[in-house]
Structure formats: C-alpha cells, structure tokens
Design a protein around this motif. Structure first.
Motif, mmCIF file in Angstrom:
data_model
loop_
_atom_site.group_PDB
_atom_site.id
_atom_site.type_symbol
_atom_site.label_atom_id
_atom_site.label_comp_id
_atom_site.label_asym_id
_atom_site.label_seq_id
_atom_site.Cartn_x
_atom_site.Cartn_y
_atom_site.Cartn_z
ATOM 1 N N ALA A 28 0.826 -1.206 0.000
ATOM 2 C CA ALA A 28 0.000 0.000 0.000
ATOM 3 C C ALA A 28 0.857 1.252 0.000
ATOM 4 O O ALA A 28 0.552 2.227 -0.703
ATOM 5 N N GLY A 29 1.938 1.245 0.769
ATOM 6 C CA GLY A 29 2.843 2.385 0.783
ATOM 7 C C GLY A 29 3.505 2.597 -0.558
ATOM 8 O O GLY A 29 3.658 3.730 -1.034
ATOM 9 N N ARG A 30 3.894 1.508 -1.216
ATOM 10 C CA ARG A 30 4.575 1.593 -2.509
ATOM 11 C C ARG A 30 3.643 2.117 -3.602
ATOM 12 O O ARG A 30 4.062 2.877 -4.480
ATOM 13 N N GLU A 86 -4.382 6.109 2.581
ATOM 14 C CA GLU A 86 -5.757 5.974 3.026
ATOM 15 C C GLU A 86 -5.770 5.397 4.448
ATOM 16 O O GLU A 86 -4.871 4.646 4.839
ATOM 17 N N PRO A 87 -6.807 5.725 5.233
ATOM 18 C CA PRO A 87 -6.825 5.278 6.633
ATOM 19 C C PRO A 87 -6.844 3.764 6.804
ATOM 20 O O PRO A 87 -6.359 3.263 7.822
ATOM 21 N N GLN A 88 -7.370 3.019 5.832
ATOM 22 C CA GLN A 88 -7.352 1.558 5.967
ATOM 23 C C GLN A 88 -5.938 1.003 5.895
ATOM 24 O O GLN A 88 -5.707 -0.162 6.246
ATOM 25 N N HIS A 89 -4.988 1.854 5.486
ATOM 26 C CA HIS A 89 -3.586 1.450 5.456
ATOM 27 C C HIS A 89 -2.758 2.160 6.524
ATOM 28 O O HIS A 89 -1.917 1.543 7.181
ATOM 29 N N ASN A 90 -2.980 3.477 6.686
ATOM 30 C CA ASN A 90 -2.110 4.185 7.637
ATOM 31 C C ASN A 90 -2.503 3.979 9.098
ATOM 32 O O ASN A 90 -1.652 4.035 9.984
ATOM 33 N N LEU A 110 1.658 8.199 7.427
ATOM 34 C CA LEU A 110 0.636 8.539 8.413
ATOM 35 C C LEU A 110 0.021 9.895 8.101
ATOM 36 O O LEU A 110 0.688 10.798 7.589
ATOM 37 N N SER A 111 -1.253 10.029 8.422
ATOM 38 C CA SER A 111 -1.906 11.324 8.242
ATOM 39 C C SER A 111 -1.237 12.354 9.138
ATOM 40 O O SER A 111 -1.133 12.153 10.353
ATOM 41 N N PRO A 112 -0.794 13.475 8.565
ATOM 42 C CA PRO A 112 -0.136 14.496 9.388
ATOM 43 C C PRO A 112 -1.100 15.401 10.136
ATOM 44 O O PRO A 112 -0.683 16.167 10.995
ATOM 45 N N MET A 113 -2.386 15.330 9.798
ATOM 46 C CA MET A 113 -3.336 16.296 10.345
ATOM 47 C C MET A 113 -3.400 16.266 11.871
ATOM 48 O O MET A 113 -3.470 17.308 12.521
ATOM 49 N N GLY A 114 -3.374 15.075 12.435
ATOM 50 C CA GLY A 114 -3.415 14.969 13.885
ATOM 51 C C GLY A 114 -2.048 15.011 14.513
ATOM 52 O O GLY A 114 -1.761 15.843 15.380
ATOM 53 N N LEU A 115 -1.158 14.114 14.061
ATOM 54 C CA LEU A 115 0.143 13.946 14.705
ATOM 55 C C LEU A 115 1.061 15.148 14.512
ATOM 56 O O LEU A 115 1.769 15.554 15.435
ATOM 57 N N GLN A 116 1.076 15.718 13.316
ATOM 58 C CA GLN A 116 2.049 16.769 13.019
ATOM 59 C C GLN A 116 1.474 18.174 13.074
ATOM 60 O O GLN A 116 2.236 19.142 13.131
#
Length: 399
Positions: free
Chosen positions: A31-33, A41-45, A91-97
C-alpha cells in the motif's frame, strides 16, 4: 547540529531497520509503494500507526511527556529516512504533526488530556478546515461565520480542498467571529466533530482520478465553545503556529527515496535503445535536483536542531515548504521521463493494493503519472509558494 552518524545513531538505525523488517506487513508495504497521494488511506495508515503506537514510535516529534519518543533530531531523521526507504504507509499528518502540536501549545489542560492520547492511538482522524472558495493562500480573507449562542457557536459557510474529510471524524477549523479591525483579527480556531448535524461532505475528484479532497458545507452547525483553542478572535495566532509545522514539519526522506528510485531505473532500464544514465541531458537534470535536495537536508537539520532547543520552525518553514514541493515536482518529472510511454498508461485498477490486475509494463512505473498529477498541487496547498516567497522576503530578507 550533527551531520554524520555516531555509534549511538548507527545502533539506532539498525534497530529501526530490524523493526521495519519484522513489523511492517507485506500488504502495508504494498500500500505504501502504490500510494500516489500526500498520505495513505486510513485503511492502510491506521493499522501502521497502531503498530508504531504499540512500540511507542507513533509521534517522533512530540515531547516525551505527551507520549513522544524523546528522540534527538538525528534519530527522527533516521527514522523518517528508513520508513521512506521501506515504503511504509504515510501517516496522516493532520493529527500527529499539525493539530497535536497546536493543542500542546495553545490548548487547555482538558483538551490536552482528551485529544492527545486519542491522536496518538489513531482513535480520532482529523481534517483541516482552512481554505474556502476565494480564500486559499489569502487565508485571512476567510468568511465562514461562527455566531456566538450561549455555550455554542453556530457555523455557516463552507471549506474546500479538505483532504480526507470523507474519512475524518474530527476537524480543526478557522471561523470568523468578528468583522472588526484587520482581516487577521476576528478569526477563531475551533475543534469540532464531523458527525455534528448540518455538516455535509461533497467529493472533489482530482486530475489524477482520485478522491482525496472535498468541499465541506456547514448549515447551522452547532459547535461547543469548549472546542475553541486559544482566545476568541485570536485564532490567527494559533493558525500561524500550526502552519509553521505544516510547512516546516516532516523531512526530505521521502524525496531522497524517490530520487533513489529514479536513479535505479536510469541505470537499469534502457530508453530508446540506451540507459538514461548514459544520457548527459537527463543526468544533468538529475544532478541539479540532487544538489538542491542536499541543501534541503541541511536546512531541515538546522530547523530540527532549533526545535530540539525549544524553538519553532519560524520563517525557515516557508523556505522548506517551497524547496521541498518544487523539488518533489522535479523528481516527478524525472520519474515520468524515466517511465517513458509506460507513464502515460492509466492503470487505476492495477495499482490498488491487493489487486489481481496485472500491470502494463514495469509495475514501478504505475504511479509515476498519478504522483506527477497529484503533486502539482504541492506548491499551492499549505500556502502557495508565491506567498511563501513573500514571507521569506519580509521575515528573512527584511524587504
């Protein structure tokens, strides 16, 4: 600021490589590749974030007191580089970063206690409500209204280009609470629940054929004032702080990995009867891009050193945002050139993780065109690069 690895960091790099080898499932690596968007997508990250959270590695840039790793700047750089090389889901940066550091800097203790653990664990999935129709890089002109009504605000208006709003259960949002004074005043920063009645998410399909962004409509949406971060009408201060992390956060590790992939193709695959590595014109463009990337790496290390000392990215975030996005686009152009006529083949079905549809041509060329098309927006989102150059001119050059 260190530029080379000492024994401690070599040992840490080996630990990260072992962890990735043992804990990154093949389906998530695939999925990353195959991902061609800004983040997976959230089902992967989210499954990957859960694995990292169990290890205590979900938030390398967070202070240890909030669940961060306590790593130094070199360890964070090593971790990002190794994840990029391994092809982990982004990873989604919206929350963590983005909103996470913002809550740490300006949130109440109650907000920190509630939101930060949920962000770390991936229990809340965030989107960013900044841009509006007619208010993108000129963010201070936003018009979405928030009218005070007792303990709530009532929101009316819309946000646009809202990445992954169709997946998010939370939004951090800028709203206008006053029209008095300068445009920057009268803006308030809110945290809200995307399941609140009156919120409608409409998809926007990108030129790459993907559903990544949306327009979000608000019709008499009632949001508790307890979701306000900072003071009413002082959201611009909070927003600028967050934008420094959006523009200056992250690293060039993904760029380095992408350029290495282009280099491998140039040396291995013939184009029109000869390798691109033997084409002086192509290799000159490659070398120019590589040199620019080296300068970005050095600037990143300066910024992370400042962060480690308790500072924030400041105007250097604008330099990094501009340089990274334009270098990303140059790498995409090199990848398209390396792919040749395979780059023009639309292969949406074949590039879905787990697909049983065979690729046309070498599989690693499937994402060259989607990435190129998707990343044309990189020099616009987060504040267009023209705006970033104005910031640099004012704050760095004093013009």
């Amino acid at each position: 600021m260190k530029l080379t690895l000492d024994d401690k960091h070599i040992e840490f790099r080996d630990e990260v490589r072992t962890f990735l080898k043992e804990k990154l499932p093949p389906e998530l690596a695939e999925a990353g590749r195959l991902n061609s968007s800004s983040f997976s997508e959230p089902q992967h990250n989210l499954p990957w974030q859960k694995i990292l959270h169990e290890k205590g590695w979900a938030a390398p840039h967070w202070p240890k007191e909030y669940g961060g790793t306590g790593w130094d700047e070199m360890q964070r750089y090593i971790f990002s580089s190794e994840c990029a090389r391994a092809g982990t889901p982004t990873l989604s940066p919206m929350g963590l970063q983005m909103v996470g550091p913002c809550i740490m800097g300006y949130g109440t203790q109650e907000q920190k206690d509630y939101y930060l653990p949920r962000i770390l664990a991936g229990e809340d999935y965030w989107c960013q409500g900044y841009s509006e129709p007619g208010s993108g890089s000129d963010l201070a002109s936003l018009q979405m209204r928030a009218v005070s009504d007792g303990d709530d605000y009532i929101l009316n208006g819309s946000k646009i280009w809202t990445t992954q709003a169709h997946h998010a259960n939370k939004m951090f949002c800028l709203v206008r609470t006053s029209n008095e004074g300068k445009p920057q005043t009268g803006i308030t920063f809110l945290l809200l629940d995307m399941t609140t009645p009156g919120i409608r998410v409409e998809p926007i399909i990108t030129i790459a054929g993907e559903h990544e962004v949306n327009q979000v409509f608000f019709d008499d949406v009632r949001v508790p004032k307890s979701g306000r971060v900072g003071e009413e009408n002082d959201g611009w201060t909070v927003a600028k702080y967050l934008l420094e992390f959006e523009r200056g956060g992250g690293s060039s590790a993904g760029l380095e990995a992408a350029l290495e992939r282009v280099k491998a193709v140039a040396h291995a695959e013939p184009a029109n009867g000869r390798r691109l590595a033997d084409d002086p014109a192509f290799m000159r463009k490659f070398a120019e891009t590589q040199i620019t990337l080296e300068s970005i790496v050095i600037t990143e290390k300066r910024v992370t050193a400042a962060l480690a000392a308790g500072g924030n990215p400041g105007p250097a975030s604008s330099m990094l945002k501009t340089a990274r996005t334009e270098t990303l686009q140059k790498i995409d152009e090199l990848a398209i050139e390396a792919a040749g006529y395979y780059g023009g083949v639309e292969q949406m079905a074949a590039r879905q993780p787990g697909s049983n549809v065979d690729a046309i041509g070498p599989a690693h060329h499937m994402t060259a065109m989607p990435k190129y098309l998707n990343n044309r927006a990189a020099s616009i989102y987060g504040g267009s690069n023209e705006v970033q150059r104005n910031v640099m001119a004012k704050l760095i050059l004093g013009l």
